[in-house]
Design an enzyme around this catalytic site. Structure first.
Site, mmCIF file in Angstrom:
data_model
loop_
_atom_site.group_PDB
_atom_site.id
_atom_site.type_symbol
_atom_site.label_atom_id
_atom_site.label_comp_id
_atom_site.label_asym_id
_atom_site.label_seq_id
_atom_site.Cartn_x
_atom_site.Cartn_y
_atom_site.Cartn_z
ATOM 1 N N ASP A 58 5.263 -1.224 -57.072
ATOM 2 C CA ASP A 58 4.828 -1.025 -55.292
ATOM 3 C C ASP A 58 3.381 -0.319 -55.430
ATOM 4 O O ASP A 58 2.896 0.415 -56.130
ATOM 5 C CB ASP A 58 5.505 0.405 -55.199
ATOM 6 C CG ASP A 58 5.327 0.990 -53.785
ATOM 7 O OD1 ASP A 58 4.168 0.427 -53.305
ATOM 8 O OD2 ASP A 58 6.258 1.651 -53.297
ATOM 9 N N TYR A 151 -2.408 -1.284 -37.772
ATOM 10 C CA TYR A 151 -2.496 -2.372 -38.887
ATOM 11 C C TYR A 151 -3.960 -2.804 -38.635
ATOM 12 O O TYR A 151 -4.309 -2.676 -39.800
ATOM 13 C CB TYR A 151 -1.281 -3.535 -38.394
ATOM 14 C CG TYR A 151 -1.450 -4.806 -39.136
ATOM 15 C CD1 TYR A 151 -1.007 -4.781 -40.536
ATOM 16 C CD2 TYR A 151 -2.449 -5.809 -38.663
ATOM 17 C CE1 TYR A 151 -1.185 -6.120 -41.229
ATOM 18 C CE2 TYR A 151 -2.548 -6.815 -39.303
ATOM 19 C CZ TYR A 151 -1.806 -7.050 -40.740
ATOM 20 O OH TYR A 151 -2.174 -8.173 -41.329
ATOM 21 N N LYS A 155 -6.913 -3.104 -41.928
ATOM 22 C CA LYS A 155 -7.524 -4.003 -42.217
ATOM 23 C C LYS A 155 -9.026 -3.926 -42.149
ATOM 24 O O LYS A 155 -9.712 -4.619 -42.673
ATOM 25 C CB LYS A 155 -7.048 -5.175 -41.494
ATOM 26 C CG LYS A 155 -5.591 -5.615 -41.753
ATOM 27 C CD LYS A 155 -5.419 -5.955 -43.451
ATOM 28 C CE LYS A 155 -4.158 -6.260 -43.714
ATOM 29 N NZ LYS A 155 -3.888 -6.581 -45.159
HETATM 30 N N1 LIG Z 1 0.868 -13.372 -41.815
HETATM 31 C C1 LIG Z 1 -0.421 -13.344 -41.290
HETATM 32 O O1 LIG Z 1 -0.346 -13.976 -40.106
HETATM 33 C C2 LIG Z 1 -1.361 -12.780 -42.030
HETATM 34 C C3 LIG Z 1 -1.198 -11.823 -43.062
HETATM 35 N N2 LIG Z 1 -2.385 -11.078 -43.439
HETATM 36 C C4 LIG Z 1 -2.356 -10.396 -44.881
HETATM 37 O O2 LIG Z 1 -1.939 -11.041 -45.787
HETATM 38 C C5 LIG Z 1 -1.004 -10.552 -46.809
HETATM 39 C C6 LIG Z 1 -0.052 -11.252 -47.055
HETATM 40 O O3 LIG Z 1 0.878 -11.434 -45.707
HETATM 41 P P1 LIG Z 1 2.334 -12.229 -45.656
HETATM 42 O O4 LIG Z 1 2.194 -13.187 -46.853
HETATM 43 O O5 LIG Z 1 2.255 -12.903 -44.201
HETATM 44 O O6 LIG Z 1 3.346 -11.297 -45.802
HETATM 45 P P2 LIG Z 1 4.812 -11.143 -46.275
HETATM 46 O O7 LIG Z 1 5.389 -10.206 -45.520
HETATM 47 O O8 LIG Z 1 5.415 -12.648 -45.765
HETATM 48 O O9 LIG Z 1 4.650 -10.920 -47.741
HETATM 49 C C7 LIG Z 1 4.202 -9.886 -48.253
HETATM 50 C C8 LIG Z 1 4.683 -9.623 -49.625
HETATM 51 O O10 LIG Z 1 4.171 -8.506 -50.223
HETATM 52 C C9 LIG Z 1 5.098 -7.664 -50.699
HETATM 53 N N3 LIG Z 1 5.111 -6.166 -50.497
HETATM 54 C C10 LIG Z 1 5.339 -5.379 -49.309
HETATM 55 N N4 LIG Z 1 4.591 -4.240 -49.988
HETATM 56 C C11 LIG Z 1 4.562 -4.181 -50.991
HETATM 57 C C12 LIG Z 1 4.217 -3.001 -51.985
HETATM 58 N N5 LIG Z 1 4.062 -1.910 -51.519
HETATM 59 N N6 LIG Z 1 3.893 -3.210 -53.349
HETATM 60 C C13 LIG Z 1 4.017 -4.604 -53.821
HETATM 61 N N7 LIG Z 1 4.228 -5.541 -53.105
HETATM 62 C C14 LIG Z 1 4.882 -5.367 -51.635
HETATM 63 C C15 LIG Z 1 6.544 -8.276 -49.982
HETATM 64 O O11 LIG Z 1 7.696 -7.743 -50.860
HETATM 65 C C16 LIG Z 1 6.153 -9.509 -49.887
HETATM 66 O O12 LIG Z 1 6.739 -10.408 -50.963
HETATM 67 C C17 LIG Z 1 -0.957 -9.036 -46.071
HETATM 68 O O13 LIG Z 1 -1.793 -8.298 -46.754
HETATM 69 C C18 LIG Z 1 -1.192 -9.276 -44.842
HETATM 70 O O14 LIG Z 1 -1.550 -8.163 -43.932
HETATM 71 C C19 LIG Z 1 -3.517 -11.193 -42.768
HETATM 72 C C20 LIG Z 1 -3.700 -12.022 -41.837
HETATM 73 C C21 LIG Z 1 -2.542 -12.738 -41.059
HETATM 74 C C1 LIG Z 2 -1.784 -10.484 -36.314
HETATM 75 C C2 LIG Z 2 -2.651 -10.311 -37.302
HETATM 76 O O1 LIG Z 2 -3.654 -10.541 -37.341
HETATM 77 C C3 LIG Z 2 -2.219 -10.198 -38.794
HETATM 78 C C4 LIG Z 2 -0.604 -10.460 -39.103
HETATM 79 O O2 LIG Z 2 -2.925 -9.922 -39.549
#
Ligand SMILES: NC(=O)C1=CN([C@@H]2O[C@H](COP(=O)(O)OP(=O)(O)OC[C@H]3O[C@@H](n4cnc5c(N)ncnc54)[C@H](O)[C@@H]3O)[C@@H](O)[C@H]2O)C=CC1
Ligand SMILES: CC(=O)C(C)=O
Length: 255
Positions: A58, A151, A155
């Site tokens: 975590d 959020y 960021k």
């Molecule tokens: N999906 C989007 O549109 C965007 C995502 N991001 C950022 O990119 C990153 C990845 O996002 P996604 O792949 O979309 O998210 P997602 O929710 O699909 O995957 C996130 C992963 O991180 C893991 N995770 C969550 N909390 C955790 C913790 N405390 N310790 C270890 N692992 C943990 C989850 O189990 C999951 O496998 C995040 O930091 C998110 O904020 C940034 C901009 C846009």
């Molecule tokens: C909405 C957005 O900008 C995210 C998920 O990073």
């Protein structure tokens, strides 16, 4: 080649980064909350010919992040790059946010990145080598989005940590950069869209479509679009870059 640790590697953007960097020839340590998810991605990494190892942690727990870095070094025989990708979203009007909400998201999105920065820098130092630290920010790290206020704050904070760490570690040959994706079709956006629907009365899918409709290049971002930029940040072509957080969003937020 080099050994890379990716957090939040079990799905979405983290999984795509792990696979892209494996295809680039890096060995990968996959870190996430759930073993099953990273075990599956590890199999996909091995299919590329690169080594893979998994570690359940975590990122909000400092000791666990330091242990993950130690494991990476032991299992892969090196430690060169960390991608602090794990993050969670929270959709709520500012009026509704309570201390337990801010505490939880801050612990993962900000503290988690800080522990990753610290653990990586300490390891690079103990090995007497250079290294690269790469952090997940967002378009929400450049613009504060309604209903995503906290959020967005996390960021923005990632960008601040990226800049400060870049300045503190530059003399040691450690670079620190961030990537700022736009609207990526992952489970995170499924959750965001559902919460917007509950809170605003929008139909399911409507919020996501509205955000995607604002993208100049005319389509949602894929995790692979993000991974392509992280490939640059993890490789030697970005050696002269530090403290930056470029937008990679298809033309949505302009800075
Ligand atoms: N999906 C989007 O549109 C965007 C995502 N991001 C950022 O990119 C990153 C990845 O996002 P996604 O792949 O979309 O998210 P997602 O929710 O699909 O995957 C996130 C992963 O991180 C893991 N995770 C969550 N909390 C955790 C913790 N405390 N310790 C270890 N692992 C943990 C989850 O189990 C999951 O496998 C995040 O930091 C998110 O904020 C940034 C901009 C846009
Ligand atoms: C909405 C957005 O900008 C995210 C998920 O990073």
């Amino acid at each position: 080649m080099s050994a890379v640790l990716v957090t939040g590697a079990g799905q979405g953007i983290g999984r795509a980064i792990a696979l892209r960097l494996a295809n680039d020839g890096h060995d990968i340590a996959l870190v996430d909350l759930v073993e099953d998810k990273i075990a599956g991605v590890a199999d996909e990494v091995r299919e590329t010919g690169s080594k893979a190892t998994t570690f359940v942690a975590d990122v909000s727990d400092r000791d666990q992040v330091f242990a993950a870095v130690e494991h990476t070094h032991e299992a892969l025989g090196g430690f060169d790059v960390i991608v602090n990708n794990a993050g969670i979203a929270q959709v709520a009007p500012l009026d509704d946010v309570r201390p337990e909400d801010t505490k939880k998201i801050w612990a993962v999105n900000v503290d988690g990145v800080l522990w990753g920065i610290q653990a990586a820098a300490a390891k690079f130092r103990s090995l007497g080598q250079k290294g690269k630290i790469i952090n997940a920010s967002s378009i929400a790290g450049h613009d504060g989005f309604a209903m995503l206020g906290v959020y967005s704050a996390t960021k923005f904070a990632v960008r601040a940590l990226t800049q400060a760490a870049a300045k503190e570690y530059a003399a040691e040959g450690i670079t620190v950069n961030a990537y700022c994706p736009g609207v990526v079709g992952t489970d995170m956006w499924v959750t965001i869209d559902k919460r917007f629907a509950e809170l605003t009365g929008a139909a399911e899918g409507e919020t996501y479509d509205k955000f995607v409709g604002g993208i100049a290049l005319g389509r949602a971002q894929t995790p692979e679009d993000v991974a392509a930029f992280v490939s640059y940040l993890a490789g030697p072509d970005s050696d002269y870059m530090t403290g930056q957080a470029p937008l990679i969003d298809g033309g949505l937020v302009y800075r």
